[in-house]
Scaffold this motif. Structure first.
Motif, PDB file in Angstrom:
ATOM      1  N   GLN A  66      -1.213   7.370  -1.829  1.00 40.11           N
ATOM      2  CA  GLN A  66      -2.061   6.484  -1.041  1.00 40.11           C
ATOM      3  C   GLN A  66      -2.944   7.301  -0.111  1.00 40.11           C
ATOM      4  OE1 GLN A  66      -3.872   3.871  -0.856  1.00 40.11           O
ATOM      5  NE2 GLN A  66      -2.101   2.550  -1.128  1.00 40.11           N
ATOM      6  N   LYS A  96       0.814  -1.215   0.000  1.00 42.30           N
ATOM      7  CA  LYS A  96       0.000   0.000   0.000  1.00 42.30           C
ATOM      8  C   LYS A  96       0.845   1.261   0.000  1.00 42.30           C
ATOM      9  CE  LYS A  96      -4.240  -1.931   1.702  1.00 42.30           C
ATOM     10  NZ  LYS A  96      -5.071  -2.154   2.892  1.00 42.30           N
ATOM     11  N   ASP A 118      -9.549   2.292   1.851  1.00 42.02           N
ATOM     12  CA  ASP A 118      -8.102   2.264   1.711  1.00 42.02           C
ATOM     13  C   ASP A 118      -7.758   1.884   0.285  1.00 42.02           C
ATOM     14  OD1 ASP A 118      -5.450   2.342   2.359  1.00 42.02           O
ATOM     15  OD2 ASP A 118      -5.485   0.665   3.745  1.00 42.02           O
ATOM     16  N   ASP A 119      -6.715   2.527  -0.258  1.00 46.52           N
ATOM     17  CA  ASP A 119      -6.252   2.138  -1.581  1.00 46.52           C
ATOM     18  C   ASP A 119      -7.396   2.223  -2.601  1.00 46.52           C
ATOM     19  OD1 ASP A 119      -4.184   1.381  -3.163  1.00 46.52           O
ATOM     20  OD2 ASP A 119      -4.310  -0.757  -2.717  1.00 46.52           O
TER      21      ASP A 119
END
Lengths: 449, 468
Positions: free
Chosen positions: B146, A257, B44-45
């Motif tokens: 991110q 990530k 997320d992401d």
């Protein structure tokens, strides 16, 4: 008190078996008993006895994951938890990488992590240990003016993981510890002594007392340091703290990530050639050793850095799929209320051959850091920026000299790994996810007056 | 007293449990029953990674005998479960007189002031909030690599009854949104973070500019890509309004907790009535500030939330107290007895701790600073109350040159000694703002608020790698 008669593995399996067509279910169930005693001024300040149990349920359907947890093993609560996890899955974004672990054939290490003496010893005996710890620390040295806490603590925990994909494992472990915090001199200089083990007989009360006394009294008279650059020698406990941060950047979750300073650097020189780092939860010396990871796969030894070269990362099932590899048996979870995530458990730096004294002699001039503060606010595993508060002693003529407090020590983790000049043989295993030993790092910025 | 629907434990049963807890004597007994439901969601992401729910329900029982406290907890709120826990907690008592307990009037509000508690809000609305945050953060610049946006809500209902006759309930609803950004450039990776959190239902997000919040997190990460290392050494530091307030939380807040004072593990012990800070400093802890992250109706020992002036114009005037410590000193609790959950013993904790406004002008403070560091946002901190030495970290900071903000600086910790740093505060502006945070003490986390106007410290050590 919780349902002590329930067989955790059977309970977990029976819930996981409820998976419908196209659905995967994982159940993580745990049960624990713990005793904590704090002694103060010759009396028991707190005696706490507690039992807890709980369940965490992951449901994966069509690449969507939902999770729910509850602090109970009561049948009605468990049923509601499964319903809630299913409902939560509806709202996730489909992701092909999401899924539960499948048995991978790796055999678990034969570890004996349980000792009946921990749950069965009467609380009165545990209270005596805390009282003795406090009494001996107060009596050890006239310069000790206060013992702010003297604690005995233990935990006996059983866990089970079952999935509809074929995982079914159970394990149990005990831990116990003594911790004492001594204040020395007018400045309130603080030294903490710790001893920990899996059995009561592992506890070394004298060692905890001696550590607390040495660490507090040697800071008496500490003054603020002056700004400059020098070699910094880290005490084993500080090294363990540093390695834990490095380990967090080696999590496959962080790497996939884009949250790790090590992303995309496998095969590159990331540390001095003398640096070899492994994560080995099968090492019985590790306080956090385990046979199974948080998804029920066997824990295994994973090389992270060898000869200063980055070897790879640790993965759970999902992070591994995302990275196009397989799980390294490295799913960790904070308990039944948390989902698993890739992480290290038992990081160790290959020991060198020198004692702490030999390293100080070799360094000659510098700063010995006994403890650091502000790691969570001043160290980033993403950027590598490193800035902490420190106290310790100056190194003069190859040995420890005047005490120092209220200084900062700064660099970047990347530069620090390359600048490790000495690695000690004095490996210490303490609670936490990394072992520590004395290390020396060249050319760090020390901030003071 | 008849059972009421908002009571987790029938008051008659609570009386029997307290009587059992005091069967072998004891000075004080308490039952704390709690029901906590929470949901969290993580975006997320670029996708909804997970929606999670948790439920926790149980009771903690303590018995105080002299200087000793016995404690036990159970997830079983039946009579049998509570009585068994009472027996375990009472194991510290010996040969004392048993007694019974009568309750006075019930205190606290059983009905939360929240308009839309999280458990009444559709899950899809929570997800939509996260998607908006993610969009906004990603639109801040192409170097945003991110984004993680997390949402959390909780509803915590509890009943606390004790042998002093206190019977109180509370219903605490909290909501939180946080955005964390990673930016990647030639100089490596940098992070940015921003959050909003309040004792409130979902209506918090009607009055929050979510896009602005996400953008602030992204701007922090992007700005630091071009940042130079912070200086190393002692410099004047200007803290922006609401930059964290963590300075006071660490520099003196923990040291003003009565448990540290009683054990003489605080540099502020024995200094009541003395000048411990610059006369510009008036510091307050206030659990009653409506909606703030550290606010509540009654504390976790059943005492009403209070407002305590701790430092008035630089003079130490009071400490913060929990019930047990206050009993020993024969005074009343200041409403600072808090615990993470029924599994924990209460101790003295801060609520919302803040510095009151001064008369200065924020821009003037900067323009009168020839050289120094301007901190726009702080991260966490840590203190050793016994020495007073504390650290707090920057997450957005700039160099001040000739009275102007110039270059952005990489993150660093600042280190100082509480009483010394407080005495060096030489300017306080009138632009007060609060920030939510999580305070850890002895392994327990509780929500707290911190607040302060723009202020200057004439000299404090910053731990960067460049020359000061």
């Amino acid at each position: 008190m919780p349902e002590t008669s329930v067989d955790l593995a059977r309970l977990a399996r029976s819930v996981a078996e409820q998976a419908g067509s196209g659905e995967e279910i994982e159940v993580y169930a745990s049960r624990s008993v713990e005793t904590d005693v704090r002694a103060y001024d010759g009396e028991i300040e707190v005696l706490s006895q507690a039992a807890s149990a709980g369940i965490g349920v992951r449901v994966v359907v069509g690449g969507r994951q939902g999770f729910a947890s509850a602090g109970s093993l009561d049948a009605a609560v468990v049923a509601e938890t499964v319903r809630e996890a299913r409902d939560n899955a509806v709202f996730a974004t489909p992701d092909d990488h999401v899924g539960l672990a499948r048995p991978d054939g790796v055999a678990p290490a034969g570890l004996e992590l349980w000792d009946d003496s921990v749950p069965s010893t009467p609380p009165e005996r545990k209270a005596e240990l805390a009282l003795e710890l406090e009494r001996r620390t107060r009596a050890a040295d006239p310069r000790i003016r206060q013992v702010s806490s003297a604690d005995y603590g233990d935990l006996a925990v059983e866990t089970a993981v079952a999935t509809s994909t074929g995982v079914l494992v159970g394990s149990r472990r005990t831990v116990c510890s003594l911790a004492v915090s001594a204040l020395a001199g007018d400045g309130g200089h603080t030294g903490v002594g710790i001893s920990a083990g899996r059995r009561l007989e592992d506890l070394d009360l004298e060692r905890a007392v001696a550590d607390a006394v040495l660490r507090s009294t040697r800071l008496i008279g500490a003054s603020k340091g002056r700004s400059g650059r020098c070699t910094v020698v880290f005490d084993p406990r500080v090294t363990a703290t540093l390695l834990a941060v490095v380990a967090s950047a080696l999590s496959g979750e962080s790497v996939t990530k884009n949250r790790s300073m090590f992303a995309g650097r496998v095969g590159e020189d990331v540390a001095a050639p003398s640096v070899a780092l492994v994560d080995d939860p099968t090492d019985p010396r590790a306080f956090s050793s385990a046979a199974f990871d948080g998804e029920g796969l066997a824990c295994r030894r994973n090389a992270l850095i060898s000869g200063g070269v980055l070897q790879g990362f640790v993965f759970d099932t999902v992070a591994a799929r995302r990275a196009g590899t397989v799980s390294t048996g490295s799913a960790v979870r904070g308990g039944y209320a948390s989902t698993p995530v890739a992480g290290c458990r038992a990081v160790q730096l290959a020991p060198g051959h020198q004692s702490a004294e030999e390293i100080l002699a070799a360094v000659g001039e510098g700063l010995f850091v006994q403890s650091v503060t502000g790691v969570h606010s001043g160290v980033s595993a993403v950027s590598g920026d490193f800035s902490v508060g420190a106290e310790g002693l100056w190194i003069r003529g190859g040995s420890l000299d005047a005490p120092v407090r209220e200084v900062t020590v700064a660099s970047t983790l990347q530069r620090m790994l390359h600048s490790i000049s000495h690695i000690g043989a004095d490996v210490e295993w303490l609670p936490g996810l990394a072992a520590g030993q004395t290390i020396a790092i060249a050319d760090m910025a020390v901030g003071g007056e | 007293m008849a059972a009421q629907p908002d009571m987790l434990v029938d008051p008659d049963l609570a009386q029997r449990v307290l009587a059992r807890a005091l069967r072998r004597g004891g000075d004080f007994a308490e039952v704390f029953a709690e029901d906590r439901r929470a949901t969290s969601a993580v975006f997320d992401d670029g996708r909804v990674e997970e929606l999670a729910s948790s439920r926790d329900r149980g009771a903690g029982i303590r018995v105080v005998v002299g200087e000793t406290t016995g404690f036990a907890h159970t997830a079983d709120l039946s009579e049998a479960g509570l009585l068994a826990a009472a027996e375990a907690a009472a194991s510290v008592a010996r040969d004392g007189e048993s007694r019974t307990v009568a309750f006075g009037d019930r205190k606290g509000v059983a009905v939360s002031g929240a308009l839309r508690p999280g458990d009444s809000v559709p899950k899809a609305d929570k997800i939509a909030l996260l998607a908006r945050s993610d969009d906004a953060a990603r639109s801040a610049g192409s170097a945003v690599a991110q984004v993680s946006a997390s949402y959390g809500d909780s509803r915590r209902r509890f009943l606390v009854a004790n042998s002093d006759g206190v019977l109180a309930v509370d219903d605490q609803v909290r909501s939180r949104l946080a955005v964390s950004v990673v930016a990647v450039g030639d100089t490596g990776r940098q992070t940015g973070f921003e959050s909003v959190a309040a004792t409130s239902g979902f209506e918090l997000f009607d009055r929050t500019d979510v896009a602005e919040l996400a953008w602030a997190a992204a701007r922090r990460a992007l700005g630091k890509l071009a940042a130079r290392p912070a200086p190393s050494g002692a410099v004047p530091v200007v803290l922006a309004s609401g930059s964290g307030g963590i300075l006071f939380h660490e520099a003196c807040g923990h040291g003003l907790e009565a448990d540290h004072v009683a054990k003489d593990t605080s540099v502020y012990a024995g200094r009541m009535g003395e000048l411990v800070a610059s006369p510009l400093v008036t510091l307050v802890d206030d659990g009653t500030v409506g909606g703030e992250w550290g606010a509540f109706a009654v504390d976790d020992e059943g005492h009403p939330a209070g407002r305590t002036v701790l430092i008035e114009r630089g003079v130490l005037v009071d400490y913060m107290w929990d019930g047990v410590r206050a009993r020993k000193e024969r005074r009343s609790s200041s409403g600072n007895g808090r615990r993470q959950s029924y599994r924990h013993l209460p101790m003295v904790r801060m609520t919302n701790t803040f510095l009151l406004d001064g008369a200065d002008d924020p821009d003037g403070i900067v323009s009168r600073t020839p050289h120094g560091v301007y901190v726009a946002k702080l991260g966490g901190g840590q203190v050793n109350t016994a020495t007073g030495d504390f650290v707090f970290g920057t997450t957005e900071a700039y160099l001040i040159e000739d009275g102007h903000l110039t270059e952005p600086l990489r993150d660093a910790n600042l280190i100082g000694n509480g009483p010394e740093v407080l005495s060096r505060i030489d300017a306080v502006a009138g632009d007060f703002a609060m920030t939510p945070g999580t305070c850890g003490k002895d392994g327990q986390s509780v929500p707290v608020g911190c607040g302060q106007p723009t202020l200057r410290i004439s000299s404090v050590t910053i731990g960067g790698t460049a020359g000061a």
